[in-house]
Design an enzyme around this catalytic site. Sequence first.
Site, mmCIF file in Angstrom:
data_model
loop_
_atom_site.group_PDB
_atom_site.id
_atom_site.type_symbol
_atom_site.label_atom_id
_atom_site.label_comp_id
_atom_site.label_asym_id
_atom_site.label_seq_id
_atom_site.Cartn_x
_atom_site.Cartn_y
_atom_site.Cartn_z
ATOM 1 C CD GLU A 292 46.902 53.897 64.954
ATOM 2 O OE1 GLU A 292 46.822 55.140 64.977
ATOM 3 O OE2 GLU A 292 46.045 53.164 64.435
ATOM 4 C CG ASP B 54 45.868 57.881 66.542
ATOM 5 O OD1 ASP B 54 46.670 57.909 65.583
ATOM 6 O OD2 ASP B 54 44.711 57.434 66.447
ATOM 7 C CG ASP C 94 41.647 55.277 67.957
ATOM 8 O OD1 ASP C 94 42.337 56.132 67.377
ATOM 9 O OD2 ASP C 94 41.483 54.114 67.532
ATOM 10 C CB ILE D 79 47.712 60.936 61.600
ATOM 11 C CG1 ILE D 79 48.952 61.789 61.308
ATOM 12 C CG2 ILE D 79 46.512 61.474 60.791
ATOM 13 C CD1 ILE D 79 49.327 61.864 59.822
ATOM 14 C CG ASP D 80 42.038 59.735 65.974
ATOM 15 O OD1 ASP D 80 41.860 58.575 65.541
ATOM 16 O OD2 ASP D 80 41.184 60.343 66.643
ATOM 17 C CG ASP E 236 50.012 57.456 60.810
ATOM 18 O OD1 ASP E 236 49.476 58.200 61.639
ATOM 19 O OD2 ASP E 236 49.386 56.619 60.141
ATOM 20 C CB THR F 70 44.243 57.501 58.681
ATOM 21 O OG1 THR F 70 43.250 56.499 58.767
ATOM 22 C CG2 THR F 70 45.200 57.324 59.829
HETATM 23 P P1 AMP Z 1 36.464 58.251 63.625
HETATM 24 O O1 AMP Z 1 36.635 59.345 62.647
HETATM 25 O O2 AMP Z 1 35.966 58.699 64.965
HETATM 26 O O3 AMP Z 1 35.727 57.074 63.130
HETATM 27 O O4 AMP Z 1 37.930 57.835 64.086
HETATM 28 C C1 AMP Z 1 38.834 57.106 63.379
HETATM 29 C C2 AMP Z 1 39.189 55.945 64.250
HETATM 30 O O5 AMP Z 1 38.238 54.919 64.077
HETATM 31 C C3 AMP Z 1 40.488 55.326 63.899
HETATM 32 O O6 AMP Z 1 41.489 55.792 64.722
HETATM 33 C C4 AMP Z 1 40.288 53.842 64.090
HETATM 34 O O7 AMP Z 1 41.037 53.343 65.157
HETATM 35 C C5 AMP Z 1 38.836 53.691 64.390
HETATM 36 N N1 AMP Z 1 38.231 52.625 63.619
HETATM 37 C C6 AMP Z 1 38.667 52.040 62.491
HETATM 38 N N2 AMP Z 1 37.838 51.041 62.106
HETATM 39 C C7 AMP Z 1 36.848 51.003 63.015
HETATM 40 C C8 AMP Z 1 35.698 50.172 63.196
HETATM 41 N N3 AMP Z 1 35.377 49.211 62.328
HETATM 42 N N4 AMP Z 1 34.918 50.414 64.260
HETATM 43 C C9 AMP Z 1 35.209 51.390 65.122
HETATM 44 N N5 AMP Z 1 36.273 52.204 65.009
HETATM 45 C C10 AMP Z 1 37.094 52.004 63.964
HETATM 46 MG MG MG Z 2 43.082 56.678 65.528
#
Ligand code: AMP
Ligand code: MG
Length: 342
Positions: free
Chosen positions: A69, A129, A282, A131-132, A45, A134
Amino acid sequence: MRSTELDAALAAVEDACRVCRYVQSRLDALRSMTKDDSSPVTIGDFASQALVARALTSSGAMLGGMVAEESAAFLKHPDHAAHLRGCVEALRESGAWTDAAADDVIDMVDLGAADPGVLVSHRGGWTLDPIDGTKGFLRGEQYCVCLAKIREGRVEIGVLGCPNLALGLNGEQGDDPLGLGTRYWATRGGGAHMGAYTKTAGVEMAIRRRPVTPDHPARLAESVEMTHTRRDLTEEIMRRAGPVGTPAQIDSQCKYALLARGDADVYLRLPSRKGYVQQIWDHAPGVLIAQEAGCVVTDVLGRELDFGRGRGLEGNLGVLGAPPGLHGRLLAAAKGVLDSAA
Ligand code: AMP
Ligand code: MG
């Protein structure tokens, strides 16, 4: 003709992908070096954020600043000296920044702390972001580097670097073990494009989606992480909107890439807990890429996503993206499902 800012953004994301690939290939070594299970993503990151800041600065494209981020406070803390060392080493060893020094890395990471007010200014700024996805990164799976230019509250440039996402969906994750992945970009009004990082492929093309017919089984792109969205409500909305295909489970904004290129038909995200505010980084690049590829992207109540409220999408509830027609049916279904769940 490409804008200078787009070229700067593409180059910055390419640099960042380079160090991310290096870090992801050394997960176990980095974990043992820092005695911390999630340290590879922390190191990745910061390294990614430092490289994007450095690239935008050196190309003169930093604009009003960057809202990213990560905060450098963690790296500066004496308890995290091993993480800082790992970050500097990764930058050097990957070849992304061969003479990186700790103080310079911290300075670059700090450039991500701009006031979000720049994003509503006339000049505009960037959101990142580094690293989206993670959790995908730590599993050795999908993640992406996500950079967007936002001006007067609207996304104008979006770039996604997806180091593990192949050109075609081979297997559920679409992993690209032999290649260097793919990238996606869009400018507002200028269309969406994708290309391969793999040097030999040299593929670069415009991506444009057509509306889907009502009998087409709609394929959802959904998070791998069960806790990130309301899967029960999502399934119900999909079912009410028409025939449902097999979902594609994939971490990060790679989901928007699948939607834009037609390997998925729906991006649908509903907050899993009350009051959860989504972060602008995000969604910003992925949303523009999907829109410019011909999809409609709003929140689940049909409102335009408002990227001018600060670091969060405070004015919105969830996200719904799909080709026109299907988006309308999903919106109507979402209204029914959300009303009865309330
Ligand atoms: P994804 O693989 O689409 O779920 O993307 C990961 C992203 O989900 C991360 O960048 C976080 O910012 C976000 N994230 C983390 N926790 C939550 C949550 N409880 N509800 C919704 N999004 C989340
Ligand atoms: Mg992210």
